[in-house]
Design an enzyme around this catalytic site. Structure first.
Site, PDB file in Angstrom:
ATOM      1  N   SER A  45      37.119  33.323  33.667  1.00  0.00           N
ATOM      2  CA  SER A  45      37.840  34.382  34.375  1.00  0.00           C
ATOM      3  C   SER A  45      39.109  33.931  35.080  1.00  0.00           C
ATOM      4  CB  SER A  45      36.916  35.048  35.404  1.00  0.00           C
ATOM      5  OG  SER A  45      35.953  35.842  34.760  1.00  0.00           O
ATOM      6  N   LYS A  73      42.256  35.805  34.346  1.00  0.00           N
ATOM      7  CA  LYS A  73      42.704  37.002  35.058  1.00  0.00           C
ATOM      8  C   LYS A  73      43.947  36.725  35.911  1.00  0.00           C
ATOM      9  CE  LYS A  73      38.182  39.317  35.223  1.00  0.00           C
ATOM     10  NZ  LYS A  73      37.052  38.424  35.025  1.00  0.00           N
ATOM     11  N   SER A 129      36.097  39.648  40.575  1.00  0.00           N
ATOM     12  CA  SER A 129      36.324  39.277  39.170  1.00  0.00           C
ATOM     13  C   SER A 129      35.852  40.364  38.223  1.00  0.00           C
ATOM     14  CB  SER A 129      35.627  37.945  38.841  1.00  0.00           C
ATOM     15  OG  SER A 129      36.177  37.351  37.690  1.00  0.00           O
ATOM     16  N   LYS A 166      41.321  31.533  42.217  1.00  0.00           N
ATOM     17  CA  LYS A 166      40.441  32.271  41.299  1.00  0.00           C
ATOM     18  C   LYS A 166      39.333  31.400  40.729  1.00  0.00           C
ATOM     19  CE  LYS A 166      39.165  35.924  39.037  1.00  0.00           C
ATOM     20  NZ  LYS A 166      37.770  35.411  39.078  1.00  0.00           N
TER      21      LYS A 166
END
Length: 308
Positions: free
Chosen positions: A69, A72, A130, A244
């Site tokens: 993820s 992203k 997320s 992140k």
């Protein structure tokens, strides 16, 4: 030998005392020992000085690996780089966004079908819990095509085009949320993070431990959303400002992070780590010359919060 000659050779006489150091008794200054490089659990990692771009630490940093993820980060950057982007634009939540989460077993912002959430809220929903549903909503909104699938494909192409623009030759996306075989190197992922953090909105979003907001619901009432940041380094290591998390079976646990202390900002990545937060703290300690990792206690996530 005269006293005058002796002064020339040894330096001076002060208060009637000859000041001189015998070469036989002088002691050499003790050299400053460099900080030992940290030992990490991660298979790949890097630490970069954000101002100079200098690499302070690297472990297999130019090998491409799955990034989960953390992809992203690029999705958000594509949205924020869109000319004339309206962050208050309302986006209707489609059932297919929720279905996507179910099909892929992805983390979710639990967006409710028929609600109208803003682009700004979708960025929080994508980057904090997320949410794959929120990432799909962004891809569907900012891609082009006649169907959601076509628009998502178009959006992923924009992510890859942005990677080319940023000169990230080993970075490749085939999903908008990191659920595919999206890959990058620690070096290139850190470069992407440094780019993303130049955007004020992105910086504001990723440093938030929690977001609370409301949206018009399909039934005409008001929906209240609370999203918790999955990045537990926030609030645990002094100075952390993002960025992140990412976790899939192929990628393992990943983390892209940044911290500022005393006017110095460091950006780092750890990929496929058995202890990503300890790894990140060790790297930051190495860069800042501190010992925070030894006493760090991770911020606990509330019951029901997403893990990623």
């Amino acid at each position: 030998m005269t006293v005058g000659t002796l002064i020339k050779r040894t330096g001076a006489i002060a208060g009637g005392t000859l000041l001189a150091l015998s070469p036989l008794t002088a002691q050499a200054a003790t050299p400053v020992q460099p900080e030992p490089q940290p030992t990490l659990a991660a298979k790949g990692a890097t630490l970069v000085d954000d101002t100079s771009g200098d690499t302070l630490f690297a472990k297999d940093a130019d090998t491409a690996r799955p990034i989960a993820s953390t992809a992203k980060i690029m999705a958000a950057s594509v949205v924020l780089d869109t000319t004339g982007v309206d962050l208050e634009r309302q986006v209707p939540v489609r059932q297919e966004y929720r279905d996507y989460v179910t099909q892929h077993g992805s983390s979710t912002a639990d967006l409710q079908t028929g609600d109208k959430v803003t682009v700004r809220q979708l960025l929080y929903a994508t980057l904090l819990p997320s949410g794959a549903d929120a990432a799909y909503a962004l891809a569907d909104t900012f891609g082009t095509g006649a169907t959601s699938a076509e628009r998502a494909t178009s959006f992923i192409a924009k992510m890859n085009a942005k990677a080319d623009d940023l000169h990230l030759p080993h970075t490749e996306f085939n999903s908008f949320d990191g659920s595919g075989s999206d890959s990058s190197t620690p070096t290139e992922l850190a470069k992407l993070a440094r780019y993303a953090m130049k955007n004020d909105t992105f910086r504001t979003v990723v440093k938030a431990k929690e977001y609370k907001g409301e949206a018009p619901a399909a039934n005409g009432r008001t929906r209240y959303y609370t999203w918790t940041n999955t990045n537990q380094l926030l609030g645990s290591y002094d100075g952390v400002i993002g960025i992140k998390t990412g976790t899939t079976t192929p990628a393992g646990d990943c983390l892209v992070f940044a911290a500022t202390r005393g006017g110095k900002t460091l950006v780092g990545t750890v990929l496929n780590s058995a202890d990503r937060y300890a790894d990140a703290a060790k790297l930051l300690d190495y860069g800042f010359g501190s010992r925070t990792e030894q006493s760090m206690k991770l911020r606990a996530l509330p019951m029901g919060a997403q893990r990623d």
